[in-house]
Write a protein that holds these residues in place. Sequence first.
Motif, PDB file in Angstrom:
ATOM      1  N   ASN A  57       0.797  -1.234   0.000  1.00  0.00           N
ATOM      2  CA  ASN A  57       0.000   0.000   0.000  1.00  0.00           C
ATOM      3  C   ASN A  57       0.829   1.284   0.000  1.00  0.00           C
ATOM      4  O   ASN A  57       0.344   2.335   0.417  1.00  0.00           O
ATOM      5  CB  ASN A  57      -0.971   0.030   1.185  1.00  0.00           C
ATOM      6  N   ASP A 110       5.773   5.369   2.038  1.00  0.00           N
ATOM      7  CA  ASP A 110       4.532   6.118   2.227  1.00  0.00           C
ATOM      8  C   ASP A 110       4.855   7.317   3.109  1.00  0.00           C
ATOM      9  O   ASP A 110       5.170   7.158   4.289  1.00  0.00           O
ATOM     10  CB  ASP A 110       3.493   5.211   2.893  1.00  0.00           C
ATOM     11  N   SER A 132       4.538  12.435  -6.046  1.00  0.00           N
ATOM     12  CA  SER A 132       3.118  12.170  -5.807  1.00  0.00           C
ATOM     13  C   SER A 132       2.617  11.327  -6.969  1.00  0.00           C
ATOM     14  O   SER A 132       2.523  11.811  -8.096  1.00  0.00           O
ATOM     15  CB  SER A 132       2.316  13.473  -5.704  1.00  0.00           C
ATOM     16  N   THR A 138       0.092   2.467  -8.427  1.00  0.00           N
ATOM     17  CA  THR A 138      -0.408   3.792  -8.800  1.00  0.00           C
ATOM     18  C   THR A 138       0.684   4.614  -9.462  1.00  0.00           C
ATOM     19  O   THR A 138       0.442   5.327 -10.446  1.00  0.00           O
ATOM     20  CB  THR A 138      -0.944   4.531  -7.552  1.00  0.00           C
ATOM     21  N   ALA A 186      -0.302  10.363  -7.313  1.00  0.00           N
ATOM     22  CA  ALA A 186      -1.645  10.830  -7.657  1.00  0.00           C
ATOM     23  C   ALA A 186      -1.595  11.977  -8.659  1.00  0.00           C
ATOM     24  O   ALA A 186      -2.392  12.025  -9.596  1.00  0.00           O
ATOM     25  CB  ALA A 186      -2.380  11.261  -6.384  1.00  0.00           C
ATOM     26  N   GLY A 209       1.830   2.589  -2.761  1.00  0.00           N
ATOM     27  CA  GLY A 209       1.450   3.283  -3.993  1.00  0.00           C
ATOM     28  C   GLY A 209       2.274   2.890  -5.199  1.00  0.00           C
ATOM     29  O   GLY A 209       2.380   3.658  -6.159  1.00  0.00           O
ATOM     30  N   ASN A 214       6.549   8.770  -1.410  1.00  0.00           N
ATOM     31  CA  ASN A 214       5.315   8.943  -2.176  1.00  0.00           C
ATOM     32  C   ASN A 214       4.240   9.609  -1.310  1.00  0.00           C
ATOM     33  O   ASN A 214       4.393   9.716  -0.101  1.00  0.00           O
ATOM     34  CB  ASN A 214       4.837   7.575  -2.682  1.00  0.00           C
ATOM     35  N   LYS A 215       3.167  10.039  -1.965  1.00  0.00           N
ATOM     36  CA  LYS A 215       2.035  10.717  -1.316  1.00  0.00           C
ATOM     37  C   LYS A 215       2.494  12.041  -0.692  1.00  0.00           C
ATOM     38  O   LYS A 215       1.993  12.469   0.349  1.00  0.00           O
ATOM     39  CB  LYS A 215       1.379   9.814  -0.272  1.00  0.00           C
ATOM     40  N   TRP A 216       3.484  12.669  -1.351  1.00  0.00           N
ATOM     41  CA  TRP A 216       4.052  13.911  -0.823  1.00  0.00           C
ATOM     42  C   TRP A 216       3.025  15.044  -0.843  1.00  0.00           C
ATOM     43  O   TRP A 216       3.122  15.988  -0.059  1.00  0.00           O
ATOM     44  CB  TRP A 216       5.283  14.287  -1.641  1.00  0.00           C
ATOM     45  N   ASP A 217       2.035  14.945  -1.728  1.00  0.00           N
ATOM     46  CA  ASP A 217       1.020  16.001  -1.813  1.00  0.00           C
ATOM     47  C   ASP A 217       0.125  16.054  -0.586  1.00  0.00           C
ATOM     48  O   ASP A 217      -0.516  17.084  -0.329  1.00  0.00           O
ATOM     49  CB  ASP A 217       0.161  15.795  -3.068  1.00  0.00           C
ATOM     50  N   VAL A 218       0.048  14.972   0.191  1.00  0.00           N
ATOM     51  CA  VAL A 218      -0.805  14.971   1.396  1.00  0.00           C
ATOM     52  C   VAL A 218       0.016  14.867   2.676  1.00  0.00           C
ATOM     53  O   VAL A 218      -0.558  14.749   3.760  1.00  0.00           O
ATOM     54  CB  VAL A 218      -1.831  13.812   1.327  1.00  0.00           C
ATOM     55  N   THR A 264       3.060   9.428   4.464  1.00  0.00           N
ATOM     56  CA  THR A 264       2.162   9.627   5.608  1.00  0.00           C
ATOM     57  C   THR A 264       2.539   8.719   6.773  1.00  0.00           C
ATOM     58  O   THR A 264       2.042   8.898   7.884  1.00  0.00           O
ATOM     59  CB  THR A 264       0.699   9.345   5.202  1.00  0.00           C
TER      60      THR A 264
END
Length: 457
Positions: free
Chosen positions: A202, A283, A346, A207, A348, A204, A311-315, A285
């Motif tokens: 999970n 991740d 990111s 993705t 996403a 990403g 990853n998921k640096w935008d959140v 987060t």
Amino acid sequence: MKPRVAIIGRPNVGKSTLFNRLVGKRVALVDDRPGVTRDRREGEAELIGLKFTAIDTAGFEDDDAATLPGRMRAQTQAAVDVADVALFVVDARAGVVPLDAEIGRWLRESTTPVILIANKAEGRSGESGILDAWSLGLGEPVAISAEHGDGMVDLFNELLPLIEKAPARSADAESPPPEGEDLEDEERPAGPLKLAIVGRPNAGKSTLVNKMLGEQRLITGPEAGITRDSIAVEWEWNGQAVRLIDTAGLRRKSKVEDKLEKLSAADTQRAIDFAEVVVLLLDATRGLEAQDLRIADKIFEEGRAMLIVLNKWDVAEDQSKLFNGVRAALDEGFSQVRGVPLLTVSAATGKGLDTMLKVAFETRDAWSRRVTTGQLNRWFERAVEANPPPAPGGKRIKLRYATQTATRPPGFVIFGTRVDQLPESYRRYLINGLRRDLDFGAVPVRLTLRSSKNPFA
């Protein structure tokens, strides 16, 4: 490009076993339970001299499109749409079930030619199922045993005329070229960049690959551990060839009890073994965890070049503090190679992907570098002069010369006397100097110490 042959059917009828038989390697994961395959996998296949691209697909299930089986079905439908021939596999021992009939109705409406295959037809137990398959309205079933190789000549006779009629495909067709399953070819630096994406479940990974490809090539979703097989996809970035390898998430070994998860972990390890650059995806987060360091250690032990990517640096919250904290934790917990590139992306939004790929190509260049013997020994003399080896017991250790013996990863041998008494700290001093002064960066460097031979011995 070769003609494309998609293998479809409901779960657990032997599609992956047939795929492995056609490509001549055990590359697709196979298990007795249904639903093992999820993403579609492609490979170079050959049947009695007939060459084509085989596409293994997930079991076709009648579920809502938003569910995981529904998303798997969409991948199967996409495979049939781009195929020149579809092999519809049914289980001869189980006979035709309602789901087989539903798949048959869908295939009769498709424009893709279909060959009906009754698998597991060895012995008398499959005879009634073969007769039952006529009810699907797709012509005479070809009786085979994918596991034992029975019926392959009959399959060849059915495939040959359909493949000969298949239109020629150009390299820029809408679907990507096959992965080829030739990850073993690791002595070809001028070829495509073999870039494996690994990490915990999970994080990403799928993705990220989908964002790079610009299409929903791999199944994604909120469920952890969707990816099971390591899936390789050919791609181009700024005119440079890349082979992207998506892998299954790696959990702590002590937590892996399921047989299928063990097979997935072994497949991921194989992808690491034959990659050139490995992206360890974290991740943002959740930050850096102990399992991430274990995975990094595996990559380092295998001698692969590595990038660590958040990853998921935008959140992510408090980004500056998070980045500096991960950097400090890496320097402390993964001291074997200091300065491994730490990047942010990111999956996403796609932000940071170009930077990641640019650094990946630069890292492969460093991983593949060879320095001249003269340049190496000039550095070696300066390093020894600046910090001479110790003299344990009053006897000096003499280091005479160095040579590079390998690339990918770079390997060096230093010859001298009493090198077995050289402390590990001095060895680290030499490795760090090689990386820093000869532009090897943070790639793994192998250093071997050997005693000079005595010509009078």
